[in-house]
Design a protein around this motif. Structure first.
Motif, PDB file in Angstrom:
ATOM      1  N   LEU A 144       3.840  -4.714  -0.730  1.00 27.82           N
ATOM      2  CA  LEU A 144       4.067  -4.016   0.538  1.00 27.82           C
ATOM      3  C   LEU A 144       5.486  -4.182   1.052  1.00 27.82           C
ATOM      4  CD1 LEU A 144       0.796  -4.564   2.604  1.00 27.82           C
ATOM      5  CD2 LEU A 144       1.551  -2.534   1.391  1.00 27.82           C
ATOM      6  N   ASN A 145       6.007  -5.382   0.921  1.00 30.90           N
ATOM      7  CA  ASN A 145       7.335  -5.630   1.484  1.00 30.90           C
ATOM      8  C   ASN A 145       8.445  -4.998   0.641  1.00 30.90           C
ATOM      9  OD1 ASN A 145       6.415  -7.141   3.749  1.00 30.90           O
ATOM     10  ND2 ASN A 145       5.990  -8.820   2.366  1.00 30.90           N
ATOM     11  N   GLU A 146       8.198  -4.835  -0.664  1.00 33.00           N
ATOM     12  CA  GLU A 146       9.178  -4.161  -1.501  1.00 33.00           C
ATOM     13  C   GLU A 146       9.298  -2.674  -1.158  1.00 33.00           C
ATOM     14  OE1 GLU A 146       7.120  -6.406  -2.456  1.00 33.00           O
ATOM     15  OE2 GLU A 146       7.993  -7.766  -3.934  1.00 33.00           O
ATOM     16  N   LEU A 147       8.308  -2.147  -0.435  1.00 35.08           N
ATOM     17  CA  LEU A 147       8.280  -0.723  -0.101  1.00 35.08           C
ATOM     18  C   LEU A 147       8.891  -0.421   1.264  1.00 35.08           C
ATOM     19  CD1 LEU A 147       4.640   0.048  -1.298  1.00 35.08           C
ATOM     20  CD2 LEU A 147       6.758   0.276  -2.598  1.00 35.08           C
ATOM     21  N   THR A 247       5.239   7.180  14.491  1.00 35.26           N
ATOM     22  CA  THR A 247       5.012   5.843  13.937  1.00 35.26           C
ATOM     23  C   THR A 247       4.882   5.881  12.417  1.00 35.26           C
ATOM     24  OG1 THR A 247       2.619   6.098  14.283  1.00 35.26           O
ATOM     25  CG2 THR A 247       3.880   4.989  16.025  1.00 35.26           C
ATOM     26  N   ALA A 248       5.412   4.843  11.778  1.00 36.29           N
ATOM     27  CA  ALA A 248       5.295   4.673  10.324  1.00 36.29           C
ATOM     28  C   ALA A 248       4.536   3.389  10.039  1.00 36.29           C
ATOM     29  CB  ALA A 248       6.676   4.625   9.675  1.00 36.29           C
ATOM     30  N   HIS A 249       3.533   3.474   9.169  1.00 34.86           N
ATOM     31  CA  HIS A 249       2.650   2.350   8.867  1.00 34.86           C
ATOM     32  C   HIS A 249       2.591   2.122   7.359  1.00 34.86           C
ATOM     33  CE1 HIS A 249       1.002   2.756  13.023  1.00 34.86           C
ATOM     34  NE2 HIS A 249       1.194   4.042  12.795  1.00 34.86           N
ATOM     35  N   ASN A 250       1.882   1.049   6.979  1.00 35.65           N
ATOM     36  CA  ASN A 250       1.708   0.783   5.556  1.00 35.65           C
ATOM     37  C   ASN A 250       0.314   1.144   5.056  1.00 35.65           C
ATOM     38  OD1 ASN A 250       0.863  -1.941   6.923  1.00 35.65           O
ATOM     39  ND2 ASN A 250      -0.020  -2.039   4.881  1.00 35.65           N
ATOM     40  N   ALA A 251      -0.652   1.336   5.974  1.00 36.22           N
ATOM     41  CA  ALA A 251      -2.040   1.556   5.565  1.00 36.22           C
ATOM     42  C   ALA A 251      -2.536   2.931   6.003  1.00 36.22           C
ATOM     43  CB  ALA A 251      -2.946   0.466   6.149  1.00 36.22           C
ATOM     44  N   TYR A 263       3.004   4.710   4.057  1.00 32.39           N
ATOM     45  CA  TYR A 263       3.349   4.628   2.640  1.00 32.39           C
ATOM     46  C   TYR A 263       3.089   3.189   2.213  1.00 32.39           C
ATOM     47  CZ  TYR A 263       5.760   4.897  -1.816  1.00 32.39           C
ATOM     48  OH  TYR A 263       6.049   4.860  -3.159  1.00 32.39           O
ATOM     49  N   GLY A 264       2.242   3.036   1.211  1.00 32.33           N
ATOM     50  CA  GLY A 264       1.913   1.695   0.748  1.00 32.33           C
ATOM     51  C   GLY A 264       1.005   1.752  -0.458  1.00 32.33           C
ATOM     52  N   THR A 265       0.548   0.592  -0.864  1.00 34.09           N
ATOM     53  CA  THR A 265      -0.360   0.520  -2.001  1.00 34.09           C
ATOM     54  C   THR A 265      -1.757   0.969  -1.582  1.00 34.09           C
ATOM     55  OG1 THR A 265      -0.713  -1.811  -1.466  1.00 34.09           O
ATOM     56  CG2 THR A 265       0.870  -1.317  -3.190  1.00 34.09           C
ATOM     57  N   ASP A 266      -2.566   1.307  -2.570  1.00 34.15           N
ATOM     58  CA  ASP A 266      -3.950   1.713  -2.328  1.00 34.15           C
ATOM     59  C   ASP A 266      -4.740   0.468  -1.929  1.00 34.15           C
ATOM     60  OD1 ASP A 266      -6.684   2.357  -2.584  1.00 34.15           O
ATOM     61  OD2 ASP A 266      -6.256   3.887  -4.080  1.00 34.15           O
ATOM     62  N   ASN A 267      -5.034   0.370  -0.637  1.00 35.66           N
ATOM     63  CA  ASN A 267      -5.681  -0.817  -0.078  1.00 35.66           C
ATOM     64  C   ASN A 267      -7.066  -1.057  -0.664  1.00 35.66           C
ATOM     65  OD1 ASN A 267      -7.415  -1.994   2.430  1.00 35.66           O
ATOM     66  ND2 ASN A 267      -5.332  -2.796   2.462  1.00 35.66           N
ATOM     67  N   LEU A 293      -2.523  -9.579 -11.213  1.00 36.49           N
ATOM     68  CA  LEU A 293      -2.399  -8.135 -11.348  1.00 36.49           C
ATOM     69  C   LEU A 293      -1.297  -7.617 -10.425  1.00 36.49           C
ATOM     70  CD1 LEU A 293      -6.226  -7.329 -11.217  1.00 36.49           C
ATOM     71  CD2 LEU A 293      -4.800  -7.488 -13.276  1.00 36.49           C
ATOM     72  N   GLN A 294      -0.801  -6.433 -10.721  1.00 39.84           N
ATOM     73  CA  GLN A 294       0.213  -5.801  -9.881  1.00 39.84           C
ATOM     74  C   GLN A 294      -0.237  -4.382  -9.544  1.00 39.84           C
ATOM     75  OE1 GLN A 294       4.424  -6.695 -11.061  1.00 39.84           O
ATOM     76  NE2 GLN A 294       3.481  -7.565 -12.872  1.00 39.84           N
ATOM     77  N   SER A 295      -0.128  -4.031  -8.272  1.00 35.57           N
ATOM     78  CA  SER A 295      -0.580  -2.707  -7.834  1.00 35.57           C
ATOM     79  C   SER A 295       0.162  -1.608  -8.578  1.00 35.57           C
ATOM     80  CB  SER A 295      -0.345  -2.536  -6.335  1.00 35.57           C
ATOM     81  OG  SER A 295      -1.236  -3.328  -5.603  1.00 35.57           O
TER      82      SER A 295
END
Length: 327
Positions: A144-147, A247-251, A263-267, A293-295
């Protein structure tokens, strides 16, 4: 021994044997799941976790049980909670929150831990390496933080007139706050944005943060990854609508509730993987032998209804890159 005594003894044995056999049945293994969200914000996540368990041959209530602990942002509960869990559970699962994973690792070197973390698990001290975790922990890294830079860039494309962006972090979630504030200033400078940093760890502080960003004349709000923030998504949407703040979110849940974009990984995929590894460990696998594992699934979601309400027009080339549009 006369006939009556023999029958009495036999009957007593017949009654006693099933009771003893029942008493000796082994208890089902218990999993302690700890997350910073609130329970009402986590129904789909729990379903994904159970799906992962099922894929590993574990069925809640049949051959294992789960005890759910929802922190609702109260990270100070972690030390006492983990001290209790390590005495009772077979596995500790901490999907999607770094602080519970760190608290579990600090509490035990023997009880298996399955995590889902945004930061580098090697750098956090959770594992020795991705391929060979060693020790008692493994899980999935969700990046998440890399994004951060990518998410900020997408917000800028959606709100091209924005110059000043407020960044909201939860200081109680130090790993996420520090990673966001480490990466964001450079990303903002690269695209000509100014940032204003705001802090909130409670619902009251979230409300105060919105009042501050309006006073500071921020053009948009960038919300740092935090499970407590996700659980307060309705509050975010209500305040953003009141003040007309993109607003911009990760989820994606935050955008489904009415946030502008995420914008983020598939939660849900992350929760499923945590459930899968938890099930494998219950079946006998060792955390040290399960590689981290890595998303690989990432989602860009836009709420078009919110965009229209804010008077924003989504550029066609940006719309073409969206994974899901919420009308």
């Amino acid at each position: 021994m006369n006939r009556r005594d023999f029958i009495t003894l036999l009957g007593g044995a017949a009654v006693t044997w099933p009771l003893k056999a029942w008493a000796q049945q082994p208890a089902m293994p218990l999993v302690g799941l700890v997350n910073a969200r609130s329970p009402e914000a986590s129904e789909r996540q729990v379903a994904a976790f159970r799906k992962g368990l099922n894929e590993a041959g574990c069925v809640e209530g049949q051959n294992m049980t789960v005890e759910y602990h929802w922190l609702n942002g109260q990270y100070d509960r972690l030390p006492s909670l983990m001290a209790d869990l390590v005495r009772r559970v077979a596995v500790i699962a901490t999907p999607g929150a770094t602080l519970p994973a760190l608290a579990a690792k600090a509490a035990t070197a023997t009880v298996p831990i399955v995590f889902g973390v945004a930061e580098d698990p090697v750098g956090l001290g959770l594992v020795a390496s991705f391929a060979r975790p060693g020790g008692n922990a493994t899980g999935i890294n969700i990046f998440l933080n890399e994004l951060v830079a990518k998410r900020l860039g997408l917000l800028h494309e959606l709100v091209p007139k924005a110059v000043r962006v407020a960044v909201l972090v939860n200081p109680a979630n130090a790993p996420s706050a520090e990673a966001t504030l480490r990466d964001l200033p450079e990303a903002a400078r690269a695209i000509g944005l100014q940032i204003v940093v705001l802090n909130a760890s409670t619902s009251r502080e979230i409300e105060a943060a919105f009042a501050t960003l309006v006073r500071e004349r921020a053009d948009a709000l960038f919300v740092a990854p935090d499970a407590f923030f996700i659980s307060r998504r309705v509050q975010f949407v209500t305040l953003a609508a009141r003040y007309g703040i993109p607003t911009a979110h990760n989820a994606r849940e935050e955008v489904e509730a009415g946030g502008l974009m995420s914008y983020g990984t598939d939660n849900l995929d992350m929760w499923r993987h945590v459930g899968g590894y938890t099930g494998q460990i219950l079946k006998g696998a060792k955390p040290a032998d399960l590689p981290v594992l890595q998303s690989t699934k990432f989602e860009f979601v836009i709420n078009l209804q919110t965009a229209r309400a804010l008077g924003l027009e989504v550029p066609p080339q940006l719309l073409a890159s969206v994974d899901e549009v919420i009308e």
